[in-house]
Scaffold this motif. Structure first.
Motif, short mmCIF file in Angstrom:
data_model
loop_
_atom_site.label_atom_id
_atom_site.label_comp_id
_atom_site.label_asym_id
_atom_site.label_seq_id
_atom_site.Cartn_x
_atom_site.Cartn_y
_atom_site.Cartn_z
N PHE A 27 -71.78 -35.77 51.21
CA PHE A 27 -70.65 -35.17 51.91
C PHE A 27 -69.68 -36.20 52.50
N PRO A 28 -70.16 -37.23 53.22
CA PRO A 28 -69.20 -38.23 53.74
C PRO A 28 -68.43 -38.94 52.64
N LEU A 29 -69.11 -39.24 51.51
CA LEU A 29 -68.43 -39.91 50.41
C LEU A 29 -67.35 -39.01 49.81
N LEU A 30 -67.69 -37.74 49.63
CA LEU A 30 -66.72 -36.80 49.09
C LEU A 30 -65.56 -36.58 50.05
N TYR A 31 -65.87 -36.56 51.34
CA TYR A 31 -64.82 -36.38 52.35
C TYR A 31 -63.82 -37.54 52.31
N VAL A 32 -64.33 -38.77 52.24
CA VAL A 32 -63.45 -39.94 52.21
C VAL A 32 -62.62 -39.93 50.93
N LEU A 34 -61.65 -37.34 49.03
CA LEU A 34 -60.61 -36.31 49.09
C LEU A 34 -59.55 -36.65 50.13
N ALA A 35 -59.99 -37.22 51.26
CA ALA A 35 -59.03 -37.58 52.31
C ALA A 35 -58.07 -38.66 51.86
N SER A 36 -58.47 -39.49 50.91
CA SER A 36 -57.58 -40.54 50.44
C SER A 36 -56.42 -39.99 49.62
N PHE A 37 -56.53 -38.72 49.18
CA PHE A 37 -55.46 -38.09 48.40
C PHE A 37 -54.70 -37.02 49.20
N LEU A 38 -55.11 -36.77 50.43
CA LEU A 38 -54.47 -35.73 51.24
C LEU A 38 -53.55 -36.34 52.28
N GLU A 39 -52.48 -35.61 52.57
CA GLU A 39 -51.61 -36.02 53.67
C GLU A 39 -52.41 -36.00 54.97
N PRO A 40 -52.39 -37.09 55.74
CA PRO A 40 -53.18 -37.13 56.99
C PRO A 40 -52.84 -36.01 57.96
N GLY A 47 -57.29 -29.16 57.77
CA GLY A 47 -58.41 -29.58 56.93
C GLY A 47 -57.98 -29.72 55.47
N PHE A 48 -58.92 -29.47 54.57
CA PHE A 48 -58.63 -29.63 53.15
C PHE A 48 -57.70 -28.53 52.66
N SER A 49 -56.85 -28.88 51.73
CA SER A 49 -55.87 -27.95 51.18
C SER A 49 -55.86 -28.08 49.67
N ILE A 50 -55.68 -26.96 48.98
CA ILE A 50 -55.59 -26.98 47.51
C ILE A 50 -54.14 -26.93 47.04
N SER A 51 -53.22 -26.92 47.98
CA SER A 51 -51.81 -26.90 47.63
C SER A 51 -51.39 -28.27 47.09
N ALA A 52 -50.68 -28.26 45.96
CA ALA A 52 -50.28 -29.52 45.33
C ALA A 52 -49.34 -30.32 46.22
N SER A 53 -48.57 -29.65 47.05
CA SER A 53 -47.62 -30.34 47.92
C SER A 53 -48.30 -31.15 49.01
N ILE A 258 -54.06 -45.20 54.46
CA ILE A 258 -54.47 -46.49 53.90
C ILE A 258 -55.95 -46.76 54.18
N LYS A 259 -56.43 -46.31 55.34
CA LYS A 259 -57.85 -46.50 55.68
C LYS A 259 -58.74 -45.85 54.63
N TYR A 260 -58.49 -44.59 54.32
CA TYR A 260 -59.33 -43.89 53.36
C TYR A 260 -59.20 -44.48 51.96
N SER A 261 -57.99 -44.81 51.56
CA SER A 261 -57.77 -45.38 50.22
C SER A 261 -58.45 -46.74 50.10
N SER A 262 -58.41 -47.52 51.17
CA SER A 262 -59.04 -48.85 51.14
C SER A 262 -60.55 -48.74 51.03
N ILE A 263 -61.14 -47.76 51.71
CA ILE A 263 -62.59 -47.57 51.63
C ILE A 263 -63.00 -47.20 50.21
N VAL A 264 -62.22 -46.31 49.57
CA VAL A 264 -62.51 -45.93 48.19
C VAL A 264 -62.39 -47.15 47.27
#
Length: 291
Positions: A27-32, A34-40, A47-53, A258-264
């Protein structure tokens, strides 16, 4: 095979416990990820959104454009690869030597090595040695001080002792030297333990940052983990530091993504390596850890 009622119950409980452990780990790995692709802002507000925007790759774009992060990434690859080559070479040679039958002083050498597992000179004497050897602000300050691992030597020694001695004796009768026996007979049979040691060494050096923090002053030489440390810990934005609230909010948004993207990014080499090492991992650990 027919399992009894108690066996089936035990297996069911084991499956439940393992499933819980997998969820806790994944779960933490998946969270990080997905968070790297979501607007903070979206992640914090709803929380998580399935909207492309609401999805973005801005974090990865900024990382690729940021010379500091990419330089740290390539520095980490260089340090980890160099450390792995030196450590595995030294420890495999030492393990093979200590596994030899009839080696004079073998027990004394093992005791000497084992003492260093529990006692060392400490940080200041080690720093003075590195400084006096002229290794400060060089790659050797990262690779050499911890290149000899007693634990790796023990694993390699135990693995080599499991190789039938008749193979070596037959080679000696044919006139092979000790070095040729090691190179032509022992090494080809030792791929599992070599790959296990290489994986351990690479992961350990890839995740390390303390030696770089102590021995490196030039930011051009910083590994990725030290760069991430500065991003995650040292560059926290304080509300009183920025007068323009809109600018502060934008800086926080960029910093968060950048934090989430850097961790990935930091996890990618390990995720890519492990499938190639997996087939050797279990055999190498089991044979190398049992006497």
């Amino acid at each position: 095979m027919n399992n009894s009622k108690n066996d089936r119950l035990l297996l069911f409980i084991n499956k439940i416990l393992l499933s819980i452990i997998v969820i806790i780990v994944v779960f933490p790995l998946l969270y990080v990820l997905l968070a790297s692709f979501l607007e903070p802002n979206v992640l914090l507000s709803k929380g998580f959104s399935i909207s492309a925007s609401d999805w973005t790759i801005e974090g990865y774009k900024r990382i690729l454009m940021d010379g500091t992060i990419m330089r740290g990434f390539f520095n980490s690859i260089l340090y980890s690869a160099g450390f792995t080559i030196v450590t595995v070479s030294v420890c495999v040679l030492a393990g093979y030597t200590l596994s030899a039958e009839g080696l004079v002083g073998k027990k004394a050498l093992m005791i000497f090595f084992l003492i260093t597992m529990f006692f060392n000179g400490g940080l200041i004497p080690t720093y003075l040695v590195v400084r006096d050897l002229g290794m400060l602000n060089t790659i050797w300050a990262i690779i050499l001080p911890n290149a000899l691992s007693v634990w790796f030597i023990i694993l390699a020694r135990t693995y080599f002792k499991a190789i039938p001695n008749e193979l070596k004796e037959a080679a000696r009768i044919d006139g092979a030297s000790e070095f040729k026996i090691f190179l032509k007979i022992v090494l080809p049979l030792s791929k599992p333990i070599i790959f296990v040691l290489a994986l351990y060494a690479f992961i350990g050096q890839w995740n390390a940052y303390f030696d770089a923090l102590i021995y490196l002053d030039d930011r051009e030489l910083y590994p990725l983990q030290l760069v991430l440390r500065s991003i995650l810990i040292q560059n926290e934005v304080q509300p009183g530091m920025i007068g323009d609230q809109l600018a502060m909010a934008e800086l926080q948004r960029i910093s968060e993504i950048i934090k989430y993207s850097s961790i990935v990014l930091a996890s990618l080499p390990l995720l890519i390596m492990y499938p190639f090492f997996q087939k050797y991992f279990e055999k190498g650990v089991m044979v190398g850890s049992l006497k």
